[in-house]
Write a protein that holds these residues in place. Structure first.
Motif, PDB file in Angstrom:
ATOM      1  N   GLN A 165      72.430   9.829  76.452  1.00 35.66           N
ATOM      2  CA  GLN A 165      73.084   9.926  77.753  1.00 35.66           C
ATOM      3  C   GLN A 165      72.365  10.898  78.664  1.00 35.66           C
ATOM      4  O   GLN A 165      72.248  10.672  79.876  1.00 35.66           O
ATOM      5  N   ASN A 166      71.849  11.984  78.074  1.00 30.78           N
ATOM      6  CA  ASN A 166      71.095  12.954  78.862  1.00 30.78           C
ATOM      7  C   ASN A 166      69.883  12.286  79.516  1.00 30.78           C
ATOM      8  O   ASN A 166      69.575  12.526  80.689  1.00 30.78           O
ATOM      9  N   PHE A 167      69.213  11.415  78.760  1.00 33.68           N
ATOM     10  CA  PHE A 167      68.070  10.704  79.335  1.00 33.68           C
ATOM     11  C   PHE A 167      68.531   9.719  80.406  1.00 33.68           C
ATOM     12  O   PHE A 167      67.926   9.628  81.485  1.00 33.68           O
ATOM     13  N   LEU A 168      69.595   8.957  80.123  1.00 31.00           N
ATOM     14  CA  LEU A 168      70.081   7.984  81.100  1.00 31.00           C
ATOM     15  C   LEU A 168      70.484   8.661  82.403  1.00 31.00           C
ATOM     16  O   LEU A 168      70.309   8.102  83.488  1.00 31.00           O
ATOM     17  N   ASP A 169      71.024   9.890  82.296  1.00 33.80           N
ATOM     18  CA  ASP A 169      71.429  10.625  83.495  1.00 33.80           C
ATOM     19  C   ASP A 169      70.233  10.979  84.377  1.00 33.80           C
ATOM     20  O   ASP A 169      70.404  11.290  85.560  1.00 33.80           O
ATOM     21  N   HIS A 170      69.036  10.965  83.795  1.00 38.56           N
ATOM     22  CA  HIS A 170      67.826  11.334  84.548  1.00 38.56           C
ATOM     23  C   HIS A 170      66.796  10.192  84.582  1.00 38.56           C
ATOM     24  O   HIS A 170      65.634  10.421  84.910  1.00 38.56           O
ATOM     25  N   SER A 171      67.243   8.975  84.249  1.00 37.90           N
ATOM     26  CA  SER A 171      66.284   7.873  84.089  1.00 37.90           C
ATOM     27  C   SER A 171      65.977   7.113  85.368  1.00 37.90           C
ATOM     28  O   SER A 171      65.080   6.263  85.377  1.00 37.90           O
ATOM     29  N   ASN A 172      66.681   7.405  86.444  1.00 44.73           N
ATOM     30  CA  ASN A 172      66.443   6.695  87.691  1.00 44.73           C
ATOM     31  C   ASN A 172      65.030   6.987  88.208  1.00 44.73           C
ATOM     32  O   ASN A 172      64.678   8.134  88.490  1.00 44.73           O
ATOM     33  N   GLY A 173      64.220   5.947  88.305  1.00 45.31           N
ATOM     34  CA  GLY A 173      62.876   6.096  88.841  1.00 45.31           C
ATOM     35  C   GLY A 173      61.840   6.610  87.870  1.00 45.31           C
ATOM     36  O   GLY A 173      60.700   6.862  88.269  1.00 45.31           O
ATOM     37  N   VAL A 174      62.205   6.779  86.579  1.00 39.81           N
ATOM     38  CA  VAL A 174      61.224   7.288  85.624  1.00 39.81           C
ATOM     39  C   VAL A 174      60.174   6.209  85.325  1.00 39.81           C
ATOM     40  O   VAL A 174      60.410   5.017  85.505  1.00 39.81           O
ATOM     41  N   SER A 175      59.025   6.646  84.845  1.00 34.04           N
ATOM     42  CA  SER A 175      57.963   5.726  84.450  1.00 34.04           C
ATOM     43  C   SER A 175      57.229   6.333  83.262  1.00 34.04           C
ATOM     44  O   SER A 175      57.518   7.457  82.849  1.00 34.04           O
ATOM     45  N   GLY A 176      56.282   5.594  82.721  1.00 36.34           N
ATOM     46  CA  GLY A 176      55.529   6.089  81.575  1.00 36.34           C
ATOM     47  C   GLY A 176      56.037   5.502  80.277  1.00 36.34           C
ATOM     48  O   GLY A 176      56.228   4.285  80.164  1.00 36.34           O
ATOM     49  N   CYS A 177      56.285   6.361  79.299  1.00 35.38           N
ATOM     50  CA  CYS A 177      56.728   5.907  77.978  1.00 35.38           C
ATOM     51  C   CYS A 177      57.861   6.788  77.488  1.00 35.38           C
ATOM     52  O   CYS A 177      57.827   8.009  77.669  1.00 35.38           O
ATOM     53  N   VAL A 178      58.861   6.179  76.873  1.00 29.72           N
ATOM     54  CA  VAL A 178      59.947   6.944  76.270  1.00 29.72           C
ATOM     55  C   VAL A 178      59.926   6.737  74.759  1.00 29.72           C
ATOM     56  O   VAL A 178      59.865   5.604  74.280  1.00 29.72           O
ATOM     57  N   ILE A 179      59.919   7.841  74.022  1.00 25.38           N
ATOM     58  CA  ILE A 179      59.946   7.823  72.564  1.00 25.38           C
ATOM     59  C   ILE A 179      61.386   8.091  72.148  1.00 25.38           C
ATOM     60  O   ILE A 179      61.930   9.180  72.407  1.00 25.38           O
ATOM     61  N   ILE A 180      62.020   7.112  71.514  1.00 24.38           N
ATOM     62  CA  ILE A 180      63.449   7.173  71.205  1.00 24.38           C
ATOM     63  C   ILE A 180      63.665   7.259  69.701  1.00 24.38           C
ATOM     64  O   ILE A 180      63.155   6.422  68.947  1.00 24.38           O
ATOM     65  N   ASP A 181      64.439   8.255  69.273  1.00 19.97           N
ATOM     66  CA  ASP A 181      64.835   8.312  67.871  1.00 19.97           C
ATOM     67  C   ASP A 181      65.956   7.298  67.643  1.00 19.97           C
ATOM     68  O   ASP A 181      66.864   7.170  68.466  1.00 19.97           O
ATOM     69  N   LEU A 182      65.887   6.575  66.536  1.00 23.68           N
ATOM     70  CA  LEU A 182      66.870   5.523  66.276  1.00 23.68           C
ATOM     71  C   LEU A 182      68.272   6.083  66.097  1.00 23.68           C
ATOM     72  O   LEU A 182      69.253   5.491  66.535  1.00 23.68           O
ATOM     73  N   LYS A 183      68.396   7.234  65.444  1.00 28.42           N
ATOM     74  CA  LYS A 183      69.700   7.839  65.172  1.00 28.42           C
ATOM     75  C   LYS A 183      69.923   9.024  66.098  1.00 28.42           C
ATOM     76  O   LYS A 183      69.503  10.145  65.820  1.00 28.42           O
ATOM     77  N   LEU A 184      70.579   8.782  67.226  1.00 30.89           N
ATOM     78  CA  LEU A 184      70.879   9.833  68.179  1.00 30.89           C
ATOM     79  C   LEU A 184      72.306  10.322  67.995  1.00 30.89           C
ATOM     80  O   LEU A 184      73.150   9.608  67.440  1.00 30.89           O
ATOM     81  N   ILE A 185      72.595  11.504  68.489  1.00 30.77           N
ATOM     82  CA  ILE A 185      73.900  12.102  68.278  1.00 30.77           C
ATOM     83  C   ILE A 185      75.013  11.349  68.999  1.00 30.77           C
ATOM     84  O   ILE A 185      76.167  11.348  68.571  1.00 30.77           O
ATOM     85  N   ASP A 186      74.665  10.675  70.090  1.00 30.27           N
ATOM     86  CA  ASP A 186      75.704  10.038  70.890  1.00 30.27           C
ATOM     87  C   ASP A 186      75.614   8.519  70.934  1.00 30.27           C
ATOM     88  O   ASP A 186      76.566   7.854  71.338  1.00 30.27           O
ATOM     89  N   MET A 187      74.481   7.955  70.548  1.00 25.74           N
ATOM     90  CA  MET A 187      74.355   6.508  70.577  1.00 25.74           C
ATOM     91  C   MET A 187      73.193   6.070  69.706  1.00 25.74           C
ATOM     92  O   MET A 187      72.292   6.854  69.401  1.00 25.74           O
ATOM     93  N   ASN A 188      73.236   4.811  69.295  1.00 25.94           N
ATOM     94  CA  ASN A 188      72.122   4.226  68.567  1.00 25.94           C
ATOM     95  C   ASN A 188      70.941   4.055  69.514  1.00 25.94           C
ATOM     96  O   ASN A 188      71.109   3.723  70.686  1.00 25.94           O
ATOM     97  N   GLY A 189      69.733   4.289  68.994  1.00 25.37           N
ATOM     98  CA  GLY A 189      68.548   4.143  69.839  1.00 25.37           C
ATOM     99  C   GLY A 189      68.413   2.754  70.416  1.00 25.37           C
ATOM    100  O   GLY A 189      67.882   2.581  71.524  1.00 25.37           O
ATOM    101  N   LEU A 190      68.888   1.747  69.687  1.00 30.33           N
ATOM    102  CA  LEU A 190      68.832   0.378  70.195  1.00 30.33           C
ATOM    103  C   LEU A 190      69.769   0.209  71.391  1.00 30.33           C
ATOM    104  O   LEU A 190      69.474  -0.536  72.323  1.00 30.33           O
ATOM    105  N   ALA A 191      70.908   0.913  71.343  1.00 25.58           N
ATOM    106  CA  ALA A 191      71.835   0.864  72.474  1.00 25.58           C
ATOM    107  C   ALA A 191      71.189   1.480  73.709  1.00 25.58           C
ATOM    108  O   ALA A 191      71.378   1.001  74.836  1.00 25.58           O
TER     109      ALA A 191
END
Length: 210
Positions: free
Chosen positions: A38-64
């Motif tokens: 959620q922290n990333f989604l809150d700041h994801s507007n207009g982002v570019s490049g690459c995002v490295i996502i851990d599959l098991k996050l504290i608040d949501m599945n990485g696939l979600a």
């Protein structure tokens, strides 16, 4: 090239975030870290490049998180990492448009090589490939019946023709069509067809309903 290709790290383990930031930042990339999806989604507007996502996050599945980025049409390449990697999650992450799925502990050089490749592909052709992955992932969110209706639409069939082929009413076809337009974020019939054409290079034929 590297300074223009920003890396975003989404992992709820602070030690992992810091070690990846040191590794990647040491190669000349700009790096931002996020402790939750959620922290990333809150700041994801207009982002570019690459995002490295851990599959098991504290608040949501990485696939979600991947699915949320698809919905936002975020202009980022995705790499999923996991200490609990399995074929099912790897396949699903790739279907959702990830460029790679790495199992922890992974070879740092493998990650850096992948980032180097993505940074050099961040041109018009690279953007087209990413857009195709996102379009394909959006199409995967459709139900089997919606995929059948979409198949008829992209073949130029009218609602009544699709209805006759599928043995359903034209009203039902129209309902499916509205849902398809919403899921694929299409604003017109032409846009809908273009989404399918952009994804077709990566997709196998639309699946039949079971």
């Amino acid at each position: 090239m590297k300074k223009d290709f920003h890396i975003h790290i989404v992992d709820d383990d602070a030690s992992v975030r810091e070690s990846l930031k040191a590794l990647i930042g040491g190669e000349g990339y700009g790096v931002s870290c996020y402790a939750s999806g959620q922290n990333f989604l809150d700041h994801s507007n207009g982002v570019s490049g690459c995002v490295i996502i851990d599959l098991k996050l504290i608040d949501m599945n990485g696939l979600a998180l991947q699915r949320a980025l698809i919905t936002q049409q975020a202009e980022v390449d995705v790499i999923v990492v996991s200490a609990y990697g399995d074929i099912e999650h790897a396949v699903e992450s790739m279907r959702l448009g990830a460029v790679d799925f790495l199992e922890k502990p992974f070879d740092p050089e493998q990650l850096l090589n992948r980032l180097d490749h993505l940074a050099h592909a961040a041109d018009a052709a690279g953007r087209l490939q990413r857009d195709a992955r996102q379009r394909a992932a959006l199409i995967d969110t459709l139900t089997p019946r919606e995929k059948q209706v979409l198949s008829g639409i992209v073949e130029g069939q009218a609602n009544k023709e699709v209805a006759a082929d599928l043995g359903i009413s034209a009203r039902t076809v129209e309902t499916h069509r509205v849902h398809i337009m919403q899921k694929l974020q299409a604003n017109s019939l032409a846009h809908l067809v273009r989404i399918w054409l952009e994804a077709s290079a990566r997709k196998e034929p639309i699946a039949e309903a079971s």
